[in-house]
Design an enzyme around this catalytic site. Structure first.
Site, short mmCIF file in Angstrom:
data_model
loop_
_atom_site.label_atom_id
_atom_site.label_comp_id
_atom_site.label_asym_id
_atom_site.label_seq_id
_atom_site.Cartn_x
_atom_site.Cartn_y
_atom_site.Cartn_z
N SER A 130 42.10 43.24 37.08
CA SER A 130 42.52 43.57 38.44
C SER A 130 43.89 44.24 38.49
O SER A 130 44.80 43.87 37.75
CB SER A 130 42.56 42.27 39.24
OG SER A 130 43.17 42.50 40.48
N TYR A 162 44.37 33.03 40.98
CA TYR A 162 43.27 33.96 40.69
C TYR A 162 43.74 35.07 39.75
O TYR A 162 43.13 35.33 38.70
CB TYR A 162 42.74 34.57 42.00
CG TYR A 162 41.94 35.84 41.77
CD1 TYR A 162 40.66 35.79 41.22
CD2 TYR A 162 42.50 37.10 42.05
CE1 TYR A 162 39.95 36.96 40.98
CE2 TYR A 162 41.79 38.26 41.80
CZ TYR A 162 40.52 38.19 41.27
OH TYR A 162 39.82 39.36 41.01
N LYS A 166 43.04 36.27 35.50
CA LYS A 166 42.71 37.60 34.96
C LYS A 166 43.68 37.96 33.83
O LYS A 166 43.28 38.49 32.79
CB LYS A 166 42.77 38.66 36.06
CG LYS A 166 41.72 38.48 37.14
CD LYS A 166 40.34 38.86 36.62
CE LYS A 166 39.23 38.48 37.56
NZ LYS A 166 37.89 38.68 37.01
N1 LIG Z 1 36.34 42.98 44.84
C1 LIG Z 1 37.52 43.41 44.43
O1 LIG Z 1 38.27 44.01 45.20
C2 LIG Z 1 37.96 43.19 42.99
C3 LIG Z 1 39.17 43.74 42.57
C4 LIG Z 1 39.58 43.53 41.25
C5 LIG Z 1 38.76 42.82 40.37
N2 LIG Z 1 37.60 42.29 40.81
C6 LIG Z 1 36.77 41.54 39.86
O2 LIG Z 1 35.48 42.13 39.80
C7 LIG Z 1 34.50 41.14 39.54
C8 LIG Z 1 33.40 41.24 40.57
O3 LIG Z 1 33.97 41.09 41.85
P1 LIG Z 1 33.10 41.07 43.18
O4 LIG Z 1 33.95 41.54 44.28
O5 LIG Z 1 31.80 41.72 42.91
O6 LIG Z 1 32.91 39.49 43.35
P2 LIG Z 1 31.63 38.64 43.77
O7 LIG Z 1 32.13 37.28 44.14
O8 LIG Z 1 30.79 39.37 44.74
O9 LIG Z 1 30.83 38.54 42.39
C9 LIG Z 1 31.08 37.56 41.41
C10 LIG Z 1 29.74 36.99 41.00
O10 LIG Z 1 29.96 36.06 39.93
C11 LIG Z 1 29.07 34.96 40.12
N3 LIG Z 1 29.66 33.82 39.41
C12 LIG Z 1 30.83 33.20 39.68
N4 LIG Z 1 31.07 32.25 38.76
C13 LIG Z 1 30.03 32.27 37.88
C14 LIG Z 1 29.71 31.54 36.71
N5 LIG Z 1 30.52 30.58 36.24
N6 LIG Z 1 28.57 31.85 36.04
C15 LIG Z 1 27.74 32.82 36.49
N7 LIG Z 1 27.99 33.55 37.60
C16 LIG Z 1 29.12 33.28 38.30
C17 LIG Z 1 28.97 34.79 41.63
O11 LIG Z 1 27.79 34.11 42.03
C18 LIG Z 1 28.99 36.25 42.10
O12 LIG Z 1 27.69 36.77 42.23
C19 LIG Z 1 35.23 39.79 39.54
O13 LIG Z 1 35.50 39.43 38.20
C20 LIG Z 1 36.50 40.11 40.28
O14 LIG Z 1 37.55 39.25 39.90
C21 LIG Z 1 37.16 42.46 42.10
#
Ligand SMILES: NC(=O)c1ccc[n+]([C@@H]2O[C@H](COP(=O)([O-])OP(=O)(O)OC[C@H]3O[C@@H](n4cnc5c(N)ncnc54)[C@H](O)[C@@H]3O)[C@@H](O)[C@H]2O)c1
Length: 355
Positions: A130, A162, A166
């Site tokens: 991130s 959080y 990362k």
């Molecule tokens: N959305 C953003 O703006 C953003 C920005 C930077 C980084 N990220 C990173 O990108 C990734 C995806 O983000 P997103 O927005 O799609 O989030 P999201 O919450 O929609 O997706 C995360 C998924 O992981 C699953 N999950 C959580 N813990 C789990 C586990 N222990 N085992 C199996 N599945 C599990 C959840 O059910 C969910 O479907 C994450 O790692 C997040 O930290 C997101």
């Protein structure tokens, strides 16, 4: 991995394990992989991601920390070429209240996953990191490059549990890649918005905390209006700034990362590499509201308030490394992304069963 490298070069169809593939970015990435002719295999516990996003895909419901399950997936898909590891808990305020759950799920379970994948001979990993790791420049007069632009080598100072999860995983991957066969491309995402071109997935939270979700709610009269928090910051119009990119562009960056995996690692000259993935442009809150009004034709009622504790000025990505190593650049505009997010908000009821 010279043998593996040759094999990748001759393969056109790849099979990719996507952890968190029922989530917002994971399901969009699965779609982008399919669009490029590849086969995603989803591992997700459905902790937050909806089943609707994995309905038509190879899907394993379970936890990334479940070694037996990971082993079964590899047994059943011995041709997996790489893993995109997106599964995580992602809600910043919740991470302040529940640090144990965040460190356990994001860090400890990821460790089990990495060790298991390496042991099973599946060492190529793309990790969702991130842009929120960077130490923010709260002074526009800095002489270290353009104000608010961050490069991969810049100092880090994650401000929430959080974001610290990362940072920890990045360190774990760096150390494991130095000591084992593991190879890691760590993508530092900035702020994805929008949906995929067929509007199959998008933000699914019932009450989106995301700024664009709030704009949609305000423009529909579902809230009292949109509150701009922080109007006295050292940016060009006093409001905070973010690097918004279309989630489809972000999803395509993963396709580039897996398709070029071995050459990215070779060109980086180290067994792990960090790459910013953003538009490479800062958009202020006021500019976002203006863009939203331009795209929708609706005036958004706004109010102004002081910054909330922890609100940051913001940053945008320097994306030179993404251009060089991934051969990737954004293709869609901010207006495209806003249009896509709005179209998705109309589609949510059909896909998710709620607006
Ligand atoms: N959305 C953003 O703006 C953003 C920005 C930077 C980084 N990220 C990173 O990108 C990734 C995806 O983000 P997103 O927005 O799609 O989030 P999201 O919450 O929609 O997706 C995360 C998924 O992981 C699953 N999950 C959580 N813990 C789990 C586990 N222990 N085992 C199996 N599945 C599990 C959840 O059910 C969910 O479907 C994450 O790692 C997040 O930290 C997101």
């Amino acid at each position: 991995m010279p043998g593996a490298q040759a094999r990748l070069a001759t393969l056109s169809v790849m099979k990719i394990l996507v952890t968190g593939g029922a989530g917002y970015i994971g399901s969009t990435t699965a779609k982008a992989l399919e669009d490029a002719g590849h086969v995603p295999v989803i591992l997700d516990s459905l902790l937050t991601g909806p089943h609707a996003f994995v309905r038509d895909r190879i899907f394993y419901e379970g936890d990334i920390g479940d070694r037996d399950l990971v082993s079964r997936i590899v047994d059943e898909h011995p041709d997996l070429d790489a893993t995109v590891h997106m599964a995580a808990r992602i809600v910043v305020p919740e991470s302040v209240e529940k640090p144990y759950e965040y460190y356990r799920d994001n860090v400890a379970k990821s460790l089990e996953l990495f060790d298991q994948l390496v042991g099973l001979g599946k060492p190529r990993l793309v990790f969702s990191s991130s842009g929120s790791l960077y130490a923010l420049k709260d002074d526009a007069s800095t002489d270290a490059g353009p104000p608010f632009e961050v490069r991969e080598g810049d100092p880090l100072d994650p401000t929430s549990p959080y974001a610290r999860t990362k940072q920890m995983i990045e360190r774990v991957l760096e150390d494991m890649a130095a000591a084992t066969d593991l190879r890691a491309i760590m993508l530092r995402y900035f702020n994805p918005i929008g949906s995929d071109p067929d509007l199959e997935s998008g933000i699914y939270a019932k009450e989106p905390s995301h700024v664009l979700g709030q704009l949609v709610m305000a423009s529909r009269g579902l809230t009292d209006g949109f509150t701009i928090t922080g109007t006295d910051l050292p940016t060009r119009d006093g409001t905070g700034l973010r690097d918004y990119l279309h989630v489809w562009d972000l999803a395509r960056a993963h396709v580039c990362a897996v398709e070029r995996f071995d050459s990215v690692i070779a060109d980086a000259g180290s067994p792990s590499v960090v790459i910013n993935v953003g538009r490479g442009e800062g958009i202020t809150v006021r500019e976002l509201v203006e863009a939203f009004e331009r795209v929708t034709g609706y005036a958004v009622p706004t109010t102004e308030a002081p910054p909330r504790p922890g609100d940051a000025v913001g940053a945008y990505a320097n994306v030179d490394r993404a251009h060089e190593l991934l051969g990737w650049r954004t293709e869609l505009s901010l207006d495209d992304a806003i249009e896509s997010a709005l179209a998705w908000s109309e589609r949510r009821l059909e896909v998710l069963g709620y607006r």
